[in-house]
Design a protein around this motif. Structure first.
Motif, mmCIF file in Angstrom:
data_model
loop_
_atom_site.group_PDB
_atom_site.id
_atom_site.type_symbol
_atom_site.label_atom_id
_atom_site.label_comp_id
_atom_site.label_asym_id
_atom_site.label_seq_id
_atom_site.Cartn_x
_atom_site.Cartn_y
_atom_site.Cartn_z
ATOM 1 N N ARG A 168 0.839 -1.200 0.000
ATOM 2 C CA ARG A 168 0.000 0.000 0.000
ATOM 3 C C ARG A 168 0.881 1.261 0.000
ATOM 4 O O ARG A 168 0.573 2.241 -0.678
ATOM 5 N N LEU A 169 1.970 1.210 0.747
ATOM 6 C CA LEU A 169 2.893 2.348 0.796
ATOM 7 C C LEU A 169 3.538 2.594 -0.574
ATOM 8 O O LEU A 169 3.624 3.740 -1.043
ATOM 9 N N ILE A 170 3.998 1.523 -1.216
ATOM 10 C CA ILE A 170 4.627 1.687 -2.532
ATOM 11 C C ILE A 170 3.637 2.313 -3.518
ATOM 12 O O ILE A 170 3.954 3.257 -4.235
ATOM 13 N N ALA A 171 2.419 1.780 -3.517
ATOM 14 C CA ALA A 171 1.416 2.258 -4.470
ATOM 15 C C ALA A 171 1.081 3.735 -4.233
ATOM 16 O O ALA A 171 1.025 4.529 -5.169
ATOM 17 N N ARG A 172 0.867 4.109 -2.961
ATOM 18 C CA ARG A 172 0.560 5.520 -2.674
ATOM 19 C C ARG A 172 1.712 6.418 -3.103
ATOM 20 O O ARG A 172 1.500 7.509 -3.642
ATOM 21 N N SER A 173 2.932 5.959 -2.841
ATOM 22 C CA SER A 173 4.105 6.773 -3.180
ATOM 23 C C SER A 173 4.185 7.010 -4.682
ATOM 24 O O SER A 173 4.467 8.127 -5.138
ATOM 25 N N LEU A 174 3.938 5.967 -5.471
ATOM 26 C CA LEU A 174 4.000 6.121 -6.929
ATOM 27 C C LEU A 174 2.885 7.036 -7.428
ATOM 28 O O LEU A 174 3.114 7.905 -8.262
ATOM 29 N N ARG A 175 1.685 6.828 -6.905
ATOM 30 C CA ARG A 175 0.564 7.659 -7.381
ATOM 31 C C ARG A 175 0.791 9.137 -7.076
ATOM 32 O O ARG A 175 0.279 10.009 -7.782
ATOM 33 N N ALA A 176 1.562 9.405 -6.007
ATOM 34 C CA ALA A 176 1.776 10.799 -5.631
ATOM 35 C C ALA A 176 2.564 11.573 -6.678
ATOM 36 O O ALA A 176 2.543 12.798 -6.691
ATOM 37 N N VAL A 177 3.284 10.867 -7.552
ATOM 38 C CA VAL A 177 4.052 11.591 -8.578
ATOM 39 C C VAL A 177 3.472 11.388 -9.984
ATOM 40 O O VAL A 177 4.131 11.702 -10.972
ATOM 41 N N VAL A 178 2.256 10.869 -10.044
ATOM 42 C CA VAL A 178 1.636 10.665 -11.359
ATOM 43 C C VAL A 178 0.361 11.497 -11.456
ATOM 44 O O VAL A 178 -0.424 11.562 -10.515
ATOM 45 N N ASP A 198 12.081 16.952 -5.681
ATOM 46 C CA ASP A 198 12.368 18.333 -5.247
ATOM 47 C C ASP A 198 12.307 18.463 -3.721
ATOM 48 O O ASP A 198 12.277 19.564 -3.192
ATOM 49 N N GLY A 199 12.262 17.338 -3.003
ATOM 50 C CA GLY A 199 12.444 17.373 -1.556
ATOM 51 C C GLY A 199 11.195 17.590 -0.721
ATOM 52 O O GLY A 199 11.276 17.808 0.490
ATOM 53 N N ARG A 200 10.017 17.540 -1.331
ATOM 54 C CA ARG A 200 8.799 17.621 -0.508
ATOM 55 C C ARG A 200 8.420 16.219 -0.052
ATOM 56 O O ARG A 200 8.778 15.221 -0.663
ATOM 57 N N MET A 201 7.667 16.130 1.046
ATOM 58 C CA MET A 201 7.389 14.829 1.640
ATOM 59 C C MET A 201 6.079 14.215 1.149
ATOM 60 O O MET A 201 5.065 14.878 1.041
ATOM 61 N N ILE A 202 6.112 12.936 0.876
ATOM 62 C CA ILE A 202 4.938 12.177 0.457
ATOM 63 C C ILE A 202 4.467 11.285 1.599
ATOM 64 O O ILE A 202 3.284 11.170 1.873
ATOM 65 N N GLU A 203 5.414 10.655 2.258
ATOM 66 C CA GLU A 203 5.090 9.802 3.406
ATOM 67 C C GLU A 203 6.212 9.942 4.410
ATOM 68 O O GLU A 203 7.388 10.046 4.043
ATOM 69 N N ILE A 204 5.854 9.876 5.652
ATOM 70 C CA ILE A 204 6.837 9.798 6.717
ATOM 71 C C ILE A 204 6.251 8.840 7.750
ATOM 72 O O ILE A 204 5.103 8.998 8.172
ATOM 73 N N GLY A 235 2.613 10.168 8.453
ATOM 74 C CA GLY A 235 1.996 11.233 7.663
ATOM 75 C C GLY A 235 1.951 10.853 6.194
ATOM 76 O O GLY A 235 2.913 10.298 5.668
ATOM 77 N N THR A 236 0.820 11.122 5.571
ATOM 78 C CA THR A 236 0.619 10.756 4.175
ATOM 79 C C THR A 236 0.062 11.948 3.408
ATOM 80 O O THR A 236 -0.937 12.529 3.814
ATOM 81 N N ALA A 237 0.716 12.253 2.300
ATOM 82 C CA ALA A 237 0.154 13.291 1.431
ATOM 83 C C ALA A 237 -0.861 12.648 0.510
ATOM 84 O O ALA A 237 -0.502 11.823 -0.323
ATOM 85 N N GLU A 238 -2.133 12.956 0.709
ATOM 86 C CA GLU A 238 -3.159 12.405 -0.178
ATOM 87 C C GLU A 238 -3.210 13.214 -1.472
ATOM 88 O O GLU A 238 -3.456 12.693 -2.536
#
Lengths: 238, 238, 238, 238, 238, 238
Positions: free
Chosen positions: A92-102, A194-200, C202-205
């Motif tokens: 789930r983490l991998i998928a959310r991370s990828l979608r965040a840049v698409v 560019d250094g903004r956060m997607i997940e922490i 934390g998650t960026a939706e």
């Protein structure tokens, strides 16, 4: 001293081998030191049923470990009849991370599944998976462009991930297994190029961590992410 | 003409890379042309419950395909909650084949599990698995000897497997995917290195086959097995 | 304006009803506004098999939602034959959070399971669960002391959790459902009563978040946690 | 000496009782000595989804054993939540064998499922199943003809199966349980009524077998198949 | 003497709290003494696939117990991957009982699911569930009328249920846990508000029961049912 | 008029064939008209884990239908991965009925499992199962006596079961499928051979039933039970 004389904020040697297998639209073997993950991106010309007709695409991911990726053999999940909680969390983490840049709207009604299969595990399999999957995904989109199915790449940039941790008094970057299993705090950070956060996601395994430690961990992560993004970009230039 | 100008009774280029991963007691990447299977042998110092106290060992195997080993993506079996019939058939075949060349009594109460995970599938994944697993198993037994846990290697020799088939008028050896999917009869033959038979499984997909065709298929298999055994022996000499 | 004129950094009205059911060793109905979770702690005089004989105790948690806790009915997980990924993530988080404030060595070979069953869901069910479970756990330990099975409470203090988020330009504390489903970033923070961090997720939706936003989110969480800890302490004084 | 003074190449007494149950379109109780299998063929006026609209039919099979078909009770597979590997192998074999003698194109969009349920097991349940299922299938096609749904029987002839084995120095036909469990090699041969091969599956349980032994096994199988085909034809003439 | 000086044919104090949760179209917390069940009725504007297009509605029910509703903790059924036999029996009974008082034809193509979740269990959870579900169902139909989706209430009256039992020489009504677990015969009776029978399920746990005992049990049940119907009506008048 | 001119209170022709299969300690094919059930009793010299060391025995039962026992084919339950609610209800009923006529204390630490597999279903499979299982159980106990493992038969007498129903104005005994599917009320009655009740399960499928109807149903059941008990006794005298 860290193994191989690594500095505290230094990531392990990173290697990304594209076109590792022959059939996947994107296929990357990513190595973070001894951690090796095969990331295969598959393009399908349809979306899940609940998304049909919206003109949007979807990106998803699956994660698994070969039984002997680990020091002792791990039972296959199919033997238990279901995926474990750890596997589900990671994919789930991998998928959310990828979608965040698409830009899902821009990609049209395609679905891309990135399978991350761990060949060898020495800590950081989820962060290596995300970092390699980003490159496999880029190749899959390029495949769609090369085949005239997309005009423009809908990726907004790379996504990279690194683990950081507190081990005794030290803040370490990209922990390998022996470090990870002794760390008090383990944190995974996913960032855009560019250094903004997607997940922490930070967890105190031993002592709770302070605000100051959190600040140091984030600093350390930023350094590591930069190195990984450089490796991603280099691999795509070959 | 066969792809790459292969002769009818010629196997594809065979490659066996030992020590492919770092943790397994035996680890072999076997390649039959474009078919690539990772065979990892794991030694455990215990046997299944139903065997305890008999002084005998056990050898078993598991088989799986990565989702994108195939031309189009195959759903993971864990998603269905169970292994399919094909997977079960294959892993039972691999395990029986390996046990046929091991003196279980002589190996003591150890269990060896050989995981055959298909990285890329272009026909013949089960025969490549058996052939590579034999080498991984040999390495695992050597590990036990090197660590003073066994005095003598309980393997009686290698086991190798090859597929043969009837395609139109021709009898072909080591079919690749495009051949296999068009064959009238598909047969898998598992032999000891001295040419005796351990398993023979022939299926008429189209027309039933005659006694004469069966004889020709067995001849052809014998030729292929010899080449595979030579590759197994060469890999262990490195 | 937030519903009920709440300030951005204000938590919803918190209510903790102890002894809500009759049989559990600790039983707390926790309410964060319209979110209602029943937290029942069960004491068992044994530990999981893999822990036997180490003299240590174990604390675990399970989480579930009643089908009509939500606006539209949610299918029971048992109907699917397994728990979903979200449920597994949440119950693993609750369990880790509770263990972080317990001296497992000091508690002896007891196991405490805290069941968090959501009666009504209006956002923040996981943070309410953790906050209520901490009180139920305290009651369960008191039960062991009252019955002469423990000399001293092995809890090091309370654990509390709150969600914070970025909604448009605002940083909000303890999001209810309508806020949560529109937030760009959603973060759950778990802290000890003295303000150190146990978990941060934390998650960026939508848009990735910046370092400055992260700082503001953590500030906001700290304020909320203080109010929750006050409610926990008050409930135990009754 | 074999039980009941059987000759080495002699099959057990074969009995086929048609119309054994009242509702199935074909219903045959087949007995090979003490092995008794109920073969019920069901006609459905539709095909599996993946075959729709191709104008072709489909024949499939399922296999199961009643819990006390065996000397000691066998747990029901439903209790394990899934069919075992042996069951899957057998039912796939039965289905392939039946399809090999049916012109699927000529049968139209009908599906026939043959359920083979073992009432009593004394070795050779899979070969008895195939041999009885062939007759039940013939009755099911006759039912379609009698009801004006098919013009012409799409079966190309009978399919029959027999087990053969190596026990010590002897080659035996149609092994019963006590023989089967002691055999070095066990082979199942499936043939058309004119003696061509559909499936051949031989396994060395003990010593590998030689080419000469294989020839003798095939000879022996041919003799047995002839007797079974005679019994099939006789039963359909009643 | 019964606990709390109850007479043999007296039910425990009955309490029905409507609108117990906020989102369900009907929501009743029913209490029979210490037994507490939350009955939530959900309205959906569609029927199961097999009923589509018939113009009829459907009423179904699901039943579950919170893990710590009982004296010692009960494992969640999802952990076993399926519902147990007792759960299935009870939810089928609840559903049949409710449907017996609804004119399915008159309700139109709506489906109502009543979830009965046991918060605390002290005997009689299935009879309390049926009795409370009847009120929740009435509220759900009222919701459909209030929203202009139904003209007329399709319920023909209330359905109520009570347990009766033989304990030593006595015939008891509405058994609580300590009585139930010692009873020789346990019977559940489901009736319409006018005293006709919908279900009767009697089981001799110890000695078989005579015709005379059955007559006495039915008499006793009738008395209890009357009290429960009175409570149902009173709750709907508030 | 009923099919075959049966009187309203007349059971169908009953046939009990003992020693139907060769390996079970008790094996009875019971026929109630066209309903045919194979009841196989298995003796095991151990009890379930939770009963060990109490010196008591256990009797249990399992129930299943062959796929084509019914007019149209029923999917195997193993395909769904679990038994359905109806199956569970029936096998629990059979087991309770059998235990009601056995002195578990007197039988010692043996376990008897009675498998009831329906070969052909024409209504009343559960009542035929109970009635046939009683005879198979008697044979299994006789086996224990004959082998010197029990001194005395722990069965207190036979248990028999029959279905009765309300169809229009009539009260019918032992309903066959066409009657059962049209009945307003369906009741299963399980009695000891001396006419006391073990189980009574009545369900109004259509109109609720009155006290008078219940009385008539019980009368009718008593008549049927007597005939079944006579058949049980006759079969054991052969």
């Amino acid at each position: 001293m860290r193994p191989n004389n690594r500095a505290a904020d230094q990531v392990r040697p990173i290697k990304m081998t594209r076109h590792y297998t022959a059939y996947a639209e994107g296929s990357v073997l990513v190595e973070f030191g001894n951690t090796k993950v095969l990331c295969n991106a598959t393009v399908e010309e349809s979306v899940p049923r609940w998304m049909k007709g919206q003109g949007k695409g979807w990106v998803t991911a699956e994660y698994s470990m070969l039984p002997r990726a680990t020091h002792s053999r791990t039972r296959r999940e199919v033997t238990n009849g279901k995926q474990g909680g750890r596997t589900m969390e990671i994919q789930r983490l991998i998928a959310r991370s990828l979608r965040a840049v698409v830009d899902l709207q821009a990609m049209g009604e395609f679905m891309i599944t990135v399978d991350c299969d761990v060949i060898q595990a020495d800590g950081g399999t989820r962060t290596a998976s995300i970092s390699g999957a980003s490159v496999a995904l880029a190749d899959a989109f390029q495949y769609l462009i090369d085949n005239g199915k997309l005009k423009k790449n809908p990726m907004k940039g790379h996504v990279a991930a690194v683990s950081v941790g507190v081990l005794g008094d030290e803040i370490l970057c990209d922990l390998e297994y022996v470090e990870d299993s002794n760390a008090d705090t383990d944190m995974n950070v996913v960032m855009t190029e560019d250094g903004r956060m997607i997940e922490i996601q930070g967890t105190a395994e031993g002592e709770p961590f302070t605000h100051e430690q959190l600040m140091a961990l984030l600093d350390c992560a930023k350094t590591g992410i930069n190195e990984i993004v450089a490796a991603q970009k280099a691999s795509l230039e070959n």
